[in-house]
Design an enzyme around this catalytic site. Structure first.
Site, PDB file in Angstrom:
ATOM      1  N   ASP A   1      -3.972   8.259   2.470  1.00  0.00           N
ATOM      2  CA  ASP A   1      -3.628   6.930   2.960  1.00  0.00           C
ATOM      3  C   ASP A   1      -4.703   6.475   3.946  1.00  0.00           C
ATOM      4  O   ASP A   1      -5.370   7.298   4.554  1.00  0.00           O
ATOM      5  CB  ASP A   1      -2.267   7.037   3.670  1.00  0.00           C
ATOM      6  CG  ASP A   1      -1.673   5.684   3.980  1.00  0.00           C
ATOM      7  OD1 ASP A   1      -2.161   4.679   3.439  1.00  0.00           O
ATOM      8  OD2 ASP A   1      -0.702   5.632   4.762  1.00  0.00           O
ATOM      9  N   GLU A   2      -4.852   5.176   4.140  1.00  0.00           N
ATOM     10  CA  GLU A   2      -5.790   4.633   5.135  1.00  0.00           C
ATOM     11  C   GLU A   2      -7.166   5.281   5.031  1.00  0.00           C
ATOM     12  O   GLU A   2      -7.729   5.743   6.016  1.00  0.00           O
ATOM     13  CB  GLU A   2      -5.245   4.862   6.556  1.00  0.00           C
ATOM     14  CG  GLU A   2      -3.846   4.369   6.785  1.00  0.00           C
ATOM     15  CD  GLU A   2      -3.779   2.887   7.148  1.00  0.00           C
ATOM     16  OE1 GLU A   2      -4.760   2.165   6.846  1.00  0.00           O
ATOM     17  OE2 GLU A   2      -2.754   2.466   7.689  1.00  0.00           O
TER      18      GLU A   2
ATOM     19  N   ARG B   1      -0.009  -8.963  10.694  1.00  0.00           N
ATOM     20  CA  ARG B   1       1.289  -8.317  10.977  1.00  0.00           C
ATOM     21  C   ARG B   1       2.413  -9.328  10.890  1.00  0.00           C
ATOM     22  O   ARG B   1       3.583  -8.978  10.804  1.00  0.00           O
ATOM     23  CB  ARG B   1       1.327  -7.713  12.395  1.00  0.00           C
ATOM     24  CG  ARG B   1       0.352  -6.593  12.721  1.00  0.00           C
ATOM     25  CD  ARG B   1       0.339  -5.523  11.709  1.00  0.00           C
ATOM     26  NE  ARG B   1      -0.720  -5.778  10.727  1.00  0.00           N
ATOM     27  CZ  ARG B   1      -0.790  -5.190   9.553  1.00  0.00           C
ATOM     28  NH1 ARG B   1       0.121  -4.336   9.187  1.00  0.00           N
ATOM     29  NH2 ARG B   1      -1.773  -5.463   8.709  1.00  0.00           N
TER      30      ARG B   1
ATOM     31  N   GLN C   1      -9.496  -3.394   7.280  1.00  0.00           N
ATOM     32  CA  GLN C   1      -8.621  -2.884   8.338  1.00  0.00           C
ATOM     33  C   GLN C   1      -9.167  -1.621   8.976  1.00  0.00           C
ATOM     34  O   GLN C   1      -8.435  -0.836   9.564  1.00  0.00           O
ATOM     35  CB  GLN C   1      -7.218  -2.621   7.792  1.00  0.00           C
ATOM     36  CG  GLN C   1      -6.491  -3.896   7.410  1.00  0.00           C
ATOM     37  CD  GLN C   1      -5.023  -3.639   7.123  1.00  0.00           C
ATOM     38  OE1 GLN C   1      -4.238  -3.339   7.999  1.00  0.00           O
ATOM     39  NE2 GLN C   1      -4.650  -3.767   5.854  1.00  0.00           N
TER      40      GLN C   1
ATOM     41  N   LYS D   1       0.812  -1.212   0.000  1.00  0.00           N
ATOM     42  CA  LYS D   1       0.000   0.000   0.000  1.00  0.00           C
ATOM     43  C   LYS D   1       0.851   1.270   0.000  1.00  0.00           C
ATOM     44  O   LYS D   1       0.668   2.149  -0.847  1.00  0.00           O
ATOM     45  CB  LYS D   1      -0.863  -0.059   1.259  1.00  0.00           C
ATOM     46  CG  LYS D   1      -1.737   1.089   1.496  1.00  0.00           C
ATOM     47  CD  LYS D   1      -2.620   0.776   2.702  1.00  0.00           C
ATOM     48  CE  LYS D   1      -1.814   0.516   3.978  1.00  0.00           C
ATOM     49  NZ  LYS D   1      -1.328   1.747   4.598  1.00  0.00           N
ATOM     50  N   THR D   2       1.782   1.331   0.930  1.00  0.00           N
ATOM     51  CA  THR D   2       2.615   2.523   1.017  1.00  0.00           C
ATOM     52  C   THR D   2       3.477   2.652  -0.228  1.00  0.00           C
ATOM     53  O   THR D   2       3.676   3.746  -0.753  1.00  0.00           O
ATOM     54  CB  THR D   2       3.521   2.463   2.258  1.00  0.00           C
ATOM     55  OG1 THR D   2       2.718   2.107   3.380  1.00  0.00           O
ATOM     56  CG2 THR D   2       4.177   3.793   2.515  1.00  0.00           C
TER      57      THR D   2
END
Length: 720
Positions: free
Chosen positions: A220-221, A606, A251, A35-36
């Site tokens: 983002d997010e 994670r 998420q 994603k980043t």
DNA sequence: GCGGAGACCCTTTTT
DNA sequence: GGGTCTCCGC
């Protein structure tokens, strides 16, 4: 221009998103799908391939950490500083706007940011001043309520209350609180966003300026945006900007503070010509971990539907460990980390995740006992510490005499003979005459309206602040801080505090001086603000993760929430118990339960190589012993991905038996090892182990249906 | 006005 | 279990 370095490291889906034609883009990016990377490469792509100026790009994140990482990665990718590019958190950017347009936003130039604790104090004060009972109008609840309204974009005058007595009171408190903040030039977190939004609504000319500038907006997010943030982006985007958002509905874990997952669904409707991309290939975790996470999250309805997959190996099974109590659970985890470390792995490759901060203590103790270095994220952050806030209050009052909150905090700290009575007097004078408490002191002394003793104490305080202000003129920032912590008497005050606590506080105050020094070097950007104001704002907006011992290789401890966005080779999820996780407060509403499940999904994803989930049958929490069933989330993971591990010793119950059989208590046990028993709830099973005596006797039974459990004989009511 | 002792309360997650 | 608040004696 050669842009291969931007697109070569990407997979097909990532590349399509990064290179999408200038328009609106929604990227649904699963955990660990890069994603980043997509955001960073998109920015580089815009600049290098589309030849777009960094000045026209705005990238928004939620945490300071994410913002810093994004900026760093962009600079590394491009090989140059990202000048002109705006990267920041919603709050940070709102703050920047308000500093630039304080007048138009109807703020004093010296406005200050309150953190949650400041806000709590302020609301408490408002409730008291209104003569309301703070048992009925609990400051925490009121605070929560006001923030929720602000997150929805509502001010007190926007809220209908008609004949609703409760609402009416809430709105009145809200209104008083607003007035107080305005008087003191204080902004809470939610207010930053709301003000920044209002600024643009009220001043189309200013909005237009930013609309013209930021033709490229990246978020983002996105699943974590709340109503006001969504509206703010939409306003800024106007008709012409290209908006590129990245998010994962699975998420979304901040619904409780106003985040609207629906914003993801709304996006394609609200923004024309949106192209949508999905990133489902996971580069982080093993097949087993992904399989388990996928299966778990499939229990949620209301999903956009995503299934992570990997080209990597299946990896090890997920370990589910049933501990006896929380101490044994902690010991088990720490032992595994030590073993990992002894086999050549780093401690920092291990993370222990938990639902609530209260769980960290036992884990810490176990780590400490074995001398294993660890680092805790969250909890009390640097700038939130009492002594640090005291020092900041001095600095704030020196910068802005109208800052009543700071005034109240330090007027008698260290004690200098200004008691509650005098402060009450000052406060009511200030309210009655609509002046700051500082001014009230001056007036009261001049008018002779206070006792001679109080007057001289107040005068001493006034002189102290004034003298310090003169004293720090022309000093470097860090020297100013140093001067103030000494001359205010704070250092002397905390030196009197006995033991390690006091020493720590002194160390922290000295650390604050260092924080000032490094702020001067690294974080200070020329802007409308003087350096001290910038530093004070920085202290409120960035709670300050920076702790000592950062360099040492240490185990990472944090809540599941703060783990989002991170990855670790080995992850432990502790306290997988009903009531704890999912948390009991989430049980009532199904929406909340789904959010808990997403939180579990976040935690599981994670892990890169190994995931260990543990639960304890007995736990001491909040000073009370509780028994809990294993979390439902554990049973939602298909058995094929799982390896159950029972308590040490129980793997060989027969040898355990021979040890215990010499024990007279065990001999007197009402059940025998290997005996078949029946339990009302759990059905039939076989006794595996037995220990303790009398009321504390415990028995381990391997139930046919649900596996092994430890039960208290006292309550189990086993039928032989 | 100050500081200590004990009652009282809560108890999820955070910019 | 622990942080905060209140009360009370100095």
């Amino acid at each position: 221009m050669d842009v291969s370095y931007i697109i070569d490291p990407l997979n097909d889906e990532q590349r399509q998103a990064v290179c999408a034609p200038a328009s609106n883009v929604l990227v649904l990016a699963g955990a660990g799908s890069g994603k980043t990377r997509v955001l960073v490469h998109r920015i580089a792509w815009l600049m290098q391939a589309d030849n777009i100026s960094a000045y026209s790009i705005l990238a928004v994140t939620f945490t300071n950490k994410a913002a810093a990482e994004m900026r760093g990665r962009i600079e590394r990718l491009l090989g140059m500083p990202s000048k002109g590019l705006w990267v920041g958190t919603f709050h940070g950017i709102a703050h920047r706007l308000l500093r630039a347009h304080w007048k138009e936003a109807e703020l004093p130039q010296s406005f200050q940011i309150m953190d949650s604790e400041d806000q709590h104090r302020a609301i408490k004060r408002v409730i008291r001043e209104m003569g309301l009972d703070d048992k009925r109008w609990v400051p925490r609840e009121v605070q929560w309520w006001i923030n929720a309204r602000k997150d929805e974009g509502l001010r007190s005058h926007n809220i209908e209350h008609r004949n609703d007595n409760y609402l009416q009171h809430m709105v009145e408190i809200y209104r008083e609180y607003e007035a107080m903040c305005q008087r003191n030039g204080a902004l809470d977190f939610a207010e930053l966003l709301l003000r920044a939004y209002d600024l643009w609504v009220k001043r189309p000319d200013i909005l237009q300026h930013y609309q013209a500038r930021f033709q490229n907006i990246l978020v983002d997010e996105f699943q974590d945006t709340n109503t006001i943030q969504y509206a703010w982006i939409k306003l800024l985007a106007g008709q012409t900007a290209n908006v590129f958002v990245v998010g994962d509905d699975d998420q979304s874990i901040y619904g409780w503070r106003g985040a609207q997952v629906e914003n993801i669904y709304r996006f394609s409707k609200d923004y024309q010509n949106t192209s949508q991309f999905r990133l489902e290939q996971n580069y982080r975790s093993t097949g087993n971990i992904l399989g388990a996470a996928n299966a778990l999250i499939a229990n949620n309805t209301d999903r956009m539907g995503k299934e992570l997959w990997t080209e990597g190996s299946e990896g090890e099974l997920i370990e589910i460990y049933s501990a006896f109590n929380e101490m044994e659970e902690a010991r088990y985890i720490v032992d595994k980390i030590i073993a990992w470390n002894e086999q050549g792995g780093l401690r920092s490759e291990n993370a222990i995740l938990y639902r609530s901060n209260a769980q960290s203590r036992v884990l810490e103790e176990a780590l400490m006992q074995t001398g294993t270095p660890y680092r805790i994220y969250g909890g009390l952050r640097f700038f939130e510490r009492q002594e640090i806030k005291d020092a900041l209050a001095y600095l704030r009052l020196i910068a802005n005499r109208a800052d009543d909150a700071s005034f109240e905090r330090i007027v008698n700290l260290p004690t200098r003979g200004i008691g509650n009575k005098t402060v009450d007097l000052v406060r009511s004078y200030a309210r009655a005459n609509d002046v700051s408490m500082w001014q009230a002191c001056i007036d009261l002394i001049a008018n002779g309206d206070v006792t001679a003793r109080a007057a001289s104490a107040l005068q001493f305080f006034i002189d102290l602040i004034n003298t310090m202000q003169q004293g720090i003129e022309n000093m470097e920032l860090y020297e100013q801080i140093e001067h103030v912590i000494h001359h205010s008497g704070l250092i002397t005050h905390y030196e009197k505090e006995k033991g390690e606590k006091g020493r720590n506080r002194i160390e922290n105050l000295e650390e604050l001086v260092n924080a000032g020094r490094s702020f001067e070097q690294d974080d200070w950007e020329e802007s409308e603000m003087d350096m001290m104001s910038a530093f004070l704002a920085h202290a409120s907006l960035e709670a300050g993760e920076g702790q000592a011992s950062e360099g040492e290789d240490s185990v990472q401890l944090m809540t599941l929430h703060s783990a989002k966005g991170l990855e670790f080779k080995q992850v432990f999820m502790a306290g997988m118990e009903e009531g704890l996780f999912p948390h009991s407060r989430s049980a009532d509403e199904s929406g909340r339960l789904e959010e808990e499940r997403r939180l579990c999904y976040v935690g599981m994803t994670r892990a890169m190589e190994k995931l260990v989930m543990t639960h304890a049958e007995k736990r001491r929490l909040y000073g009370e012993e509780t028994y809990a069933r294993p979390s439902r989330f554990l049973s939602e993971i298909p058995e094929e991905f799982v390896q159950h591990v029972r308590m040490q010793g129980t793997a060989t119950p027969l040898t355990a038996q021979s040890q215990y059989s010499s024990n007279p208590v065990a001999e007197a046990a009402p059940v025998q090892l290997g005996q078949r028993v029946y339990h009302e709830k759990f059905g039939e099973g076989v006794v595996l182990n037995y220990e303790g005596e009398g009321r504390h006797a415990r028995v381990q039974v391997n139930f046919d249906d649900i596996g092994s459990k430890w039960l208290m004989m006292e309550y189990a009511n086993l039928i032989v």
